[in-house]
Design a protein around this motif. Structure first.
Motif, PDB file in Angstrom:
ATOM      1  N   GLN A  43       0.801  -1.217   0.000  1.00 39.25           N
ATOM      2  CA  GLN A  43       0.000   0.000   0.000  1.00 39.25           C
ATOM      3  C   GLN A  43       0.840   1.277   0.000  1.00 39.25           C
ATOM      4  OE1 GLN A  43      -3.523  -0.330   2.731  1.00 39.25           O
ATOM      5  NE2 GLN A  43      -2.621  -2.331   3.160  1.00 39.25           N
ATOM      6  N   LYS A  44       2.155   1.132   0.069  1.00 37.09           N
ATOM      7  CA  LYS A  44       3.034   2.295  -0.041  1.00 37.09           C
ATOM      8  C   LYS A  44       3.512   2.506  -1.476  1.00 37.09           C
ATOM      9  CE  LYS A  44       4.450   2.235   4.792  1.00 37.09           C
ATOM     10  NZ  LYS A  44       5.570   2.239   5.769  1.00 37.09           N
ATOM     11  N   ARG A  45       3.077   1.631  -2.379  1.00 36.03           N
ATOM     12  CA  ARG A  45       3.361   1.780  -3.807  1.00 36.03           C
ATOM     13  C   ARG A  45       2.152   2.395  -4.482  1.00 36.03           C
ATOM     14  NH1 ARG A  45       3.616  -2.988  -6.439  1.00 36.03           N
ATOM     15  NH2 ARG A  45       4.386  -1.849  -8.266  1.00 36.03           N
ATOM     16  N   VAL A  46       2.326   3.597  -4.983  1.00 38.02           N
ATOM     17  CA  VAL A  46       1.188   4.339  -5.519  1.00 38.02           C
ATOM     18  C   VAL A  46       0.550   3.609  -6.702  1.00 38.02           C
ATOM     19  CG1 VAL A  46       2.608   5.788  -7.019  1.00 38.02           C
ATOM     20  CG2 VAL A  46       0.392   6.629  -6.217  1.00 38.02           C
ATOM     21  N   ASP A  47       1.353   3.016  -7.585  1.00 38.49           N
ATOM     22  CA  ASP A  47       0.792   2.312  -8.738  1.00 38.49           C
ATOM     23  C   ASP A  47      -0.038   1.106  -8.305  1.00 38.49           C
ATOM     24  OD1 ASP A  47       1.981   4.126 -10.391  1.00 38.49           O
ATOM     25  OD2 ASP A  47       3.445   2.743 -11.263  1.00 38.49           O
ATOM     26  N   THR A  59       4.465  14.155  -5.136  1.00 33.75           N
ATOM     27  CA  THR A  59       5.043  14.669  -3.898  1.00 33.75           C
ATOM     28  C   THR A  59       4.995  13.542  -2.875  1.00 33.75           C
ATOM     29  OG1 THR A  59       2.976  15.466  -2.901  1.00 33.75           O
ATOM     30  CG2 THR A  59       4.070  16.933  -4.468  1.00 33.75           C
ATOM     31  N   ASP A  60       5.451  13.813  -1.666  1.00 34.29           N
ATOM     32  CA  ASP A  60       5.399  12.785  -0.630  1.00 34.29           C
ATOM     33  C   ASP A  60       3.979  12.388  -0.278  1.00 34.29           C
ATOM     34  OD1 ASP A  60       8.140  12.645  -0.428  1.00 34.29           O
ATOM     35  OD2 ASP A  60       8.273  13.982   1.310  1.00 34.29           O
ATOM     36  N   THR A  61       3.020  13.283  -0.538  1.00 30.89           N
ATOM     37  CA  THR A  61       1.655  13.032  -0.068  1.00 30.89           C
ATOM     38  C   THR A  61       0.595  13.124  -1.161  1.00 30.89           C
ATOM     39  OG1 THR A  61       1.408  15.378   0.519  1.00 30.89           O
ATOM     40  CG2 THR A  61       2.178  13.863   2.256  1.00 30.89           C
ATOM     41  N   GLU A  62       0.986  13.302  -2.415  1.00 28.19           N
ATOM     42  CA  GLU A  62       0.006  13.452  -3.479  1.00 28.19           C
ATOM     43  C   GLU A  62       0.563  12.915  -4.784  1.00 28.19           C
ATOM     44  OE1 GLU A  62      -3.350  16.780  -4.162  1.00 28.19           O
ATOM     45  OE2 GLU A  62      -1.280  17.532  -4.195  1.00 28.19           O
ATOM     46  N   ALA A  63      -0.294  12.206  -5.543  1.00 27.36           N
ATOM     47  CA  ALA A  63       0.133  11.653  -6.826  1.00 27.36           C
ATOM     48  C   ALA A  63      -1.073  11.481  -7.730  1.00 27.36           C
ATOM     49  CB  ALA A  63       0.845  10.310  -6.625  1.00 27.36           C
ATOM     50  N   TRP A  64      -0.835  11.491  -9.042  1.00 25.95           N
ATOM     51  CA  TRP A  64      -1.871  11.220 -10.037  1.00 25.95           C
ATOM     52  C   TRP A  64      -1.369  10.136 -10.972  1.00 25.95           C
ATOM     53  CZ3 TRP A  64      -1.203  15.951  -7.931  1.00 25.95           C
ATOM     54  CH2 TRP A  64      -2.347  16.668  -7.542  1.00 25.95           C
ATOM     55  N   LEU A  68      -4.346  10.228  -5.875  1.00 25.00           N
ATOM     56  CA  LEU A  68      -4.040   9.502  -4.642  1.00 25.00           C
ATOM     57  C   LEU A  68      -3.393  10.445  -3.636  1.00 25.00           C
ATOM     58  CD1 LEU A  68      -2.981   7.502  -7.282  1.00 25.00           C
ATOM     59  CD2 LEU A  68      -3.372   5.865  -5.433  1.00 25.00           C
ATOM     60  N   THR A  69      -3.693  10.224  -2.357  1.00 30.11           N
ATOM     61  CA  THR A  69      -3.104  11.030  -1.297  1.00 30.11           C
ATOM     62  C   THR A  69      -2.702  10.135  -0.130  1.00 30.11           C
ATOM     63  OG1 THR A  69      -5.235  11.448  -0.209  1.00 30.11           O
ATOM     64  CG2 THR A  69      -4.536  13.035  -1.883  1.00 30.11           C
ATOM     65  N   THR A  85       0.368   4.874   4.075  1.00 27.10           N
ATOM     66  CA  THR A  85      -0.175   4.173   2.912  1.00 27.10           C
ATOM     67  C   THR A  85      -0.971   5.131   2.036  1.00 27.10           C
ATOM     68  OG1 THR A  85      -2.123   3.519   4.192  1.00 27.10           O
ATOM     69  CG2 THR A  85      -0.287   1.977   4.127  1.00 27.10           C
ATOM     70  N   TRP A  86      -0.972   4.834   0.735  1.00 25.32           N
ATOM     71  CA  TRP A  86      -1.726   5.643  -0.220  1.00 25.32           C
ATOM     72  C   TRP A  86      -3.198   5.253  -0.207  1.00 25.32           C
ATOM     73  CZ3 TRP A  86       0.286   9.753  -2.576  1.00 25.32           C
ATOM     74  CH2 TRP A  86       1.665   9.833  -2.764  1.00 25.32           C
ATOM     75  N   ARG A  87      -4.049   6.239  -0.471  1.00 20.46           N
ATOM     76  CA  ARG A  87      -5.475   5.995  -0.669  1.00 20.46           C
ATOM     77  C   ARG A  87      -5.937   6.810  -1.875  1.00 20.46           C
ATOM     78  NH1 ARG A  87      -4.494   2.223   1.686  1.00 20.46           N
ATOM     79  NH2 ARG A  87      -5.308   1.407   3.649  1.00 20.46           N
TER      80      ARG A  87
END
Length: 223
Positions: free
Chosen positions: A88-92, A173-178, A206-207, A214-216
């Motif tokens: 869950q720490k892998r954004v993809d 970023t550390d806390t945001e991704a698309w 994702l944030t 973990t990403w959500r």
């Protein structure tokens, strides 16, 4: 989502998912083949090449609707992934797992395509705010002729995902991704019937609260 064929936006426009339901459901609420929709028919799978036309990072439009309880009576054919099944720490991995859940639905256990979104919310793939939005969303129409055809074959969807690059995507970023993914859902009947696949291009926001959390998924839009 609602999972099935989809309505595609013009470049530069977006459909928010509270709405994966409205999207794939667009075909399921009309009669005819799986390529129809409330607005435009689903197109061919989009190429993986960068387009630079995605809607990042526009926030989703608010939607106000009365709560609608999920109607699912069980687990879809073949099952769906759970957050604990992946890193869950892998954004993809989180983006891919969420999309697979949101586009996997089963006419044998679901009352309609929106139930797949509720599954994603209940399984904690989503942020609390996004999960609440999906639970509050009320589809404007009930599943129609296409869903009934699926039900007659006791069909479920087989989901395939293809990652796509987008030149307009902001840097992580550390806390945001698309992320951008092409999602194809193919209805498959327990009696051997196979329906027409439908494809959408999705943009996943994702944030997470900190770099070691973990990403959500905070939002999914479709083009």
């Amino acid at each position: 989502m609602t999972p099935s064929a989809t309505r595609m936006s013009r470049p530069g426009t977006r459909k928010s998912t509270a709405m994966v339901a409205a999207v794939l459901a667009s075909v399921l609420t009309t009669a005819g083949c799986g390529s129809g929709g409330e607005q435009e028919a689903a197109g061919a799978p989009s190429a993986s090449a960068a387009t630079g036309t995605s809607p990042y990072p526009t926030p989703p439009d608010p939607r106000e609707a009365a709560p609608r309880p999920a109607g699912s009576k069980g687990t879809p054919q073949g099952g769906v992934p759970q957050p604990e099944d992946i890193d869950q720490k892998r954004v993809d991995a989180v983006a891919q797992g969420t999309l697979r859940v949101m586009w996997t639905f089963d006419s044998n256990v679901d009352s309609g395509p929106h139930d797949a979104e509720i599954r994603a919310a209940d399984a904690s793939w989503l942020t609390k705010a996004y999960a609440a939005r999906l639970r509050a969303y009320r589809p404007r129409s009930v599943p129609g002729a296409q869903w009934r055809e699926w039900a007659s074959h006791r069909a479920h969807t087989v989901v395939t995902l293809r990652k796509a690059e987008d030149a307009a995507r902001p840097a992580d970023t550390d806390t945001e991704a698309w992320r951008q993914w092409t999602v194809t859902a193919t209805p498959s009947g327990r009696d051997g019937w196979e329906g027409e696949p439908s494809t959408v291009v999705t943009y996943v926001h994702l944030t997470r609260t900190a770099a070691d959390e973990t990403w959500r998924v905070a939002d999914v839009t479709v083009q």
